[in-house]
Structure formats: C-alpha cells, structure tokens
Design an enzyme around this catalytic site. Structure first.
Site, short mmCIF file in Angstrom:
data_model
loop_
_atom_site.label_atom_id
_atom_site.label_comp_id
_atom_site.label_asym_id
_atom_site.label_seq_id
_atom_site.Cartn_x
_atom_site.Cartn_y
_atom_site.Cartn_z
CG ASN A 289 -11.00 60.46 64.56
OD1 ASN A 289 -11.33 59.46 63.94
ND2 ASN A 289 -9.75 60.69 64.95
CE LYS B 105 0.25 66.72 57.42
NZ LYS B 105 -0.54 65.85 58.30
CG ASP C 140 -4.58 67.19 63.97
OD1 ASP C 140 -3.66 66.47 63.55
OD2 ASP C 140 -5.54 67.55 63.27
CG PHE D 64 -5.82 58.72 53.28
CD1 PHE D 64 -4.87 57.73 53.23
CD2 PHE D 64 -7.02 58.53 52.61
CE1 PHE D 64 -5.09 56.55 52.54
CE2 PHE D 64 -7.27 57.37 51.90
CZ PHE D 64 -6.30 56.37 51.86
CE LYS E 95 -4.70 68.50 55.66
NZ LYS E 95 -5.95 67.87 55.93
CE LYS F 190 -17.07 60.18 86.86
NZ LYS F 190 -18.30 59.75 87.50
N1 CTP Z 1 -1.50 62.58 60.33
C1 CTP Z 1 -0.47 62.08 61.11
N2 CTP Z 1 -0.30 62.51 62.38
C2 CTP Z 1 -1.09 63.46 62.92
C3 CTP Z 1 -2.15 63.98 62.14
C4 CTP Z 1 -2.33 63.53 60.85
O1 CTP Z 1 0.27 61.24 60.62
N3 CTP Z 1 -0.90 63.85 64.18
C5 CTP Z 1 -1.66 62.11 58.95
C6 CTP Z 1 -2.93 61.29 58.69
O2 CTP Z 1 -2.70 59.93 58.90
C7 CTP Z 1 -3.20 61.61 57.22
C8 CTP Z 1 -2.63 62.99 57.04
O3 CTP Z 1 -1.76 63.22 58.13
O4 CTP Z 1 -2.48 60.74 56.36
C9 CTP Z 1 -3.67 64.09 56.99
O5 CTP Z 1 -4.33 64.20 58.18
P1 CTP Z 1 -5.35 65.40 58.51
O6 CTP Z 1 -5.75 65.31 59.95
O7 CTP Z 1 -6.43 65.40 57.51
O8 CTP Z 1 -4.46 66.62 58.26
P2 CTP Z 1 -3.75 67.57 59.22
O9 CTP Z 1 -2.37 67.73 58.72
O10 CTP Z 1 -3.90 67.16 60.63
O11 CTP Z 1 -4.49 68.95 58.93
P3 CTP Z 1 -5.93 69.52 59.39
O12 CTP Z 1 -6.32 68.76 60.63
O13 CTP Z 1 -5.64 70.94 59.62
O14 CTP Z 1 -6.85 69.28 58.26
#
Ligand code: CTP
Length: 404
Positions: free
Chosen positions: A211, A343, A280, A325, A339, A290
């Site tokens: 990302n 969480k 995610d 975050f 969130k 490959k």
């Molecule tokens: N985070 C994490 N582990 C993951 C995904 C996210 O610890 N596998 C943590 C990030 O470090 C951040 C928070 O979760 O502090 C929010 O991440 P974000 O990707 O914005 O939220 P998601 O819960 O993944 O929700 P979405 O992708 O649906 O917005």
C-alpha cells in the site's frame, strides 16, 4: 519549523582528524535554523582552521583563553550563558578526561565547566584509546552527570585500524542535540512500542501486494516518543526513510512477520501505537516460482491476515494503553468510532486521506482523536511530528490515570 529553529548551539571542537566533520555538523545546524558559536582547542586548529568555521557560522571562533586577554573571561562564560545546548564533536580522550575531572585550561573546557544546560558529547579516537579503562570510566561519569554520549561507530579509522572510534553520523549527533534541547521528558520511564510503514505480501518471487504508506507518521511517533524520554521499540515494514538509531528497530516485511514481532514485544510495552498500514489480505498461496502469464485472465485468491490491533485489544496487559489509527476516505468519525469499539482500543487517531495535507507521504497530518469514553478532539493541520506529540501526550495521560 525545525526543532533547531532559533536555538543557540555552542559547538566545541577538539583535536581529532574527525574535526573536519564538524564543518558538516555546523552547516546542518545552521541550515536547520540554529545559531552556532564554535569554540576550538589548539589541537583542533592543527586539523581545521578557525577561518573555515567562522565562514560557515558567520561568527568568530572562540580560541585560546589568553589570545585576547581582554575578552576571554567574557567569551567562555558568556558563550555558556548564550547557548541552549553544548555539543562537543569530536571529543578526544584527552578532552573527555578534562571534562570529567573539571579541568578548565582552555576555552572549550572552561566553557563546559561554566555550562549547566543540555550537553552532548561525540567521542572520536583510536579504538584502543576508546576502550581504555580510563576513557571508559570518564565516559561513564559524564553519562551519569547527564551528558548525552553519541557513541562512535565501528569502522576504518584514520590510523588504519578497524574498530569502534569513528565519529558518529552527523545526522545522529543532530538527533541527540534535539534530545538535549527538549527539556521536558513527560514519557520518562515509559516503554513505547510503535509500528510503522506498509507491509508487503509476496505473490511470487517477482510480484507483491502493498500500500501507499511511507512510514512517515509512525517514524514521527517513534522519534517524538524518544525525544519525550521514552524507551522506544519500532517495528517497521519496508520504508525508504532514514533509520532511527535511537530506537530499537525491528524490520519486518509481511503482515505475518509484523504480527509475530508485535506479539513477541507487546508485554514489555506500557503504550502501543499501531501506526502501520497492515495488509488485510495476503495471497492464499505464495508461489515459489514466478507465475507465467496465460492467454486468459488471472485471478488471485486472497486470505485474511491477522488483525494485530484487534488481537492486542483482546488480551491487553493491565495498565497498558493501546492506540490505533484509522485512515479513511469517507465517514471519518463514524468509521473510526466503529474501529475503536470493535477492536477494544483506548484511543484512535483518525485521518481523512482525501483532505489536503493528510494523505500518505505528506509532511503534515490532521488527526481526529477519539477516546473510549466518547471524548474527542480535532487537531489542526500540523507537522507529523507535532501531531505525533499530541497523540503521545494523550496516550500518556491515559497511562497516568491507570497507573499513578
Ligand atoms: N491493523 C492491524 N492489523 C491489520 C489491519 C489493521 O493491526 N491486519 C491496525 C492498523 O495498524 C491501524 C488500525 O488497525 O492501527 C486500523 O487499520 P485500518 O486498515 O484502517 O482498519 P481496518 O480495521 O483494517 O478496517 P478497513 O480496512 O475496513 O478500513
């Protein structure tokens, strides 16, 4: 604005070949907005000329105590009063011994004795001299008295030896100067764990999914936490940022690696700040070879990664503070609140990726802070360092409520 803007730095230079690097240090400090006054020992003048430093700093160099008898007394005490921080780079074994024992037989050591604010010492010398018990003891005493020692690097020394004794990187000396200037240490005694950057999920030996995170925000959090006195562990995905030698850093690649490192470190932390943009999803299968293209389209099977933050929220150590975050493109407050609750975290910092100055890779950020009890605070658009500081102060407040 940098942390050095408008600050008065007294730069002491003693007689080591590394003295030529002090020119670079002086230049960097001035570029960052500081005013620099140099004081050189006679031995330093054998390596570089006062004219070089005078030209770079725009100020005459303070030299021998008796060169200008009318002025010396005003000069070394006056310079000590004028300065906000005193850095000696390079510091020889001889100068360190004098500083330890309070000798004041030249302008540099006299100014040091007359100085009672933040002191930074960057030794540079031959390895055997550095390892000598006399130098070890002197360094230890100076450290105990509150001097910040920027340890020399291991490398090829001017004498031809390879070992510890090479002047620290100039950028690292600057970090310590900033630390000395930050008088308030509200996070003293706190252990802070920070995650930063993106994660990278390999598809095959050639391709990967990642990302846009650059790690700027997470590194700002780690750096500010250190400046505020915390002991910092930084778990970082692949980034192109300069390493932060003042933080214990664990480099990782995938979400799985990051989860493993976080779970190993979590119990040692008082405050955990999860700034990393963790994937995610990862490819269900990571091909060792490959993947060759075919005529038809291609679809990739993805599987969920562990939500590290959610796992941390399930088994938080007593007294620990967990900060997450939320980077959003719509419904900032609602999504962040969801969130925060889902969480089980204590504080969430939300930012709107579509708002100018708040996206990936910018130097600024505008955070919305949300607390578990429903409280919230909208911060102005500010530098990532300033935003990090606000966030850390808020997290520390929760820690204090729980632990004091
Ligand atoms: N985070 C994490 N582990 C993951 C995904 C996210 O610890 N596998 C943590 C990030 O470090 C951040 C928070 O979760 O502090 C929010 O991440 P974000 O990707 O914005 O939220 P998601 O819960 O993944 O929700 P979405 O992708 O649906 O917005």
């Amino acid at each position: 604005m940098t942390k050095l803007e408008g600050k008065h730095v007294l730069l002491g230079i003693s007689g080591s070949i590394a003295a030529y690097l002090s020119c670079d240090l002086a230049r960097k400090l001035i570029k960052a907005g500081a005013q620099v006054q140099t004081v050189m020992t006679d031995a330093a003048k054998a390596f570089i000329t006062p004219l070089t430093l005078q030209t770079l700093t725009g100020r005459p160099v303070i030299q021998g105590m008796f060169d200008e008898v009318k002025q010396w007394d005003v000069e070394h005490v006056g310079a000590a009063q004028w300065a906000d921080v005193f850095v000696i780079a390079p510091a020889t074994a001889n100068v360190m011994a004098k500083l330890t024992w309070g000798l004041a037989d030249d302008s540099l050591t006299a100014a040091f004795l007359a100085f009672d604010k933040g002191r930074v010492i960057a030794p540079a010398m031959n390895t055997v001299m550095y390892e000598n018990p006399a130098t070890r003891i002197n360094e230890e005493i100076l450290r105990e008295r509150g001097c910040l020692i920027v340890e020399p690097q291991v490398g090829l020394l001017a004498c031809g030896d390879v070992g510890k004794g090479k002047l620290a990187e100039i950028d690292d000396i600057v970090l310590y100067i900033e630390y000395a200037l930050e008088r308030e240490k509200p996070l003293k005694g706190r252990r802070v764990l920070v995650t930063a950057g993106p994660t990278v999920e390999d598809i095959d030996p050639v391709r990967y999914i990642t990302n846009h995170s650059t790690g700027r925000m997470g590194y700002a959090v780690a750096y500010e936490a250190w400046l505020m006195g915390a002991e910092v562990t930084l778990i970082s995905g692949p980034v192109e940022l300069k390493a932060l030698p003042v933080c214990r850093t664990i480099m990782v690649r995938s979400a799985g690696d990051m989860a493993e490192a976080v779970f190993r470190e979590k119990d040692k932390a008082d405050i955990i700040i999860k700034s990393a943009a963790v994937a995610d999803y990862r490819p269900a299968v990571q091909s060792l070879e490959k993947i060759k293209k075919a005529e038809e389209g291609f679809s990739l099977d993805l599987t969920r990664t562990t939500d590290i933050l959610a796992e941390l929220g399930k088994e938080k150590k007593a007294g620990q503070v967990l900060v997450g975050f939320a980077a959003e493109t719509q419904n900032l407050r609602e999504n962040a609140k969801e969130k925060l609750e889902k969480k089980h975290i204590d504080l969430i910092a939300a930012n709107d990726l579509t708002s100018p100055g708040s996206g990936f890779g910018t130097d600024t950020n505008q955070l919305l802070l949300l607390w578990q009890d429903g409280g919230s605070k909208e911060l102005e658009l500010m530098s990532k360092e300033e935003a990090a500081k606000e966030l850390l102060l808020a997290a520390n407040e929760i820690w204090r409520e729980r632990n004091d």
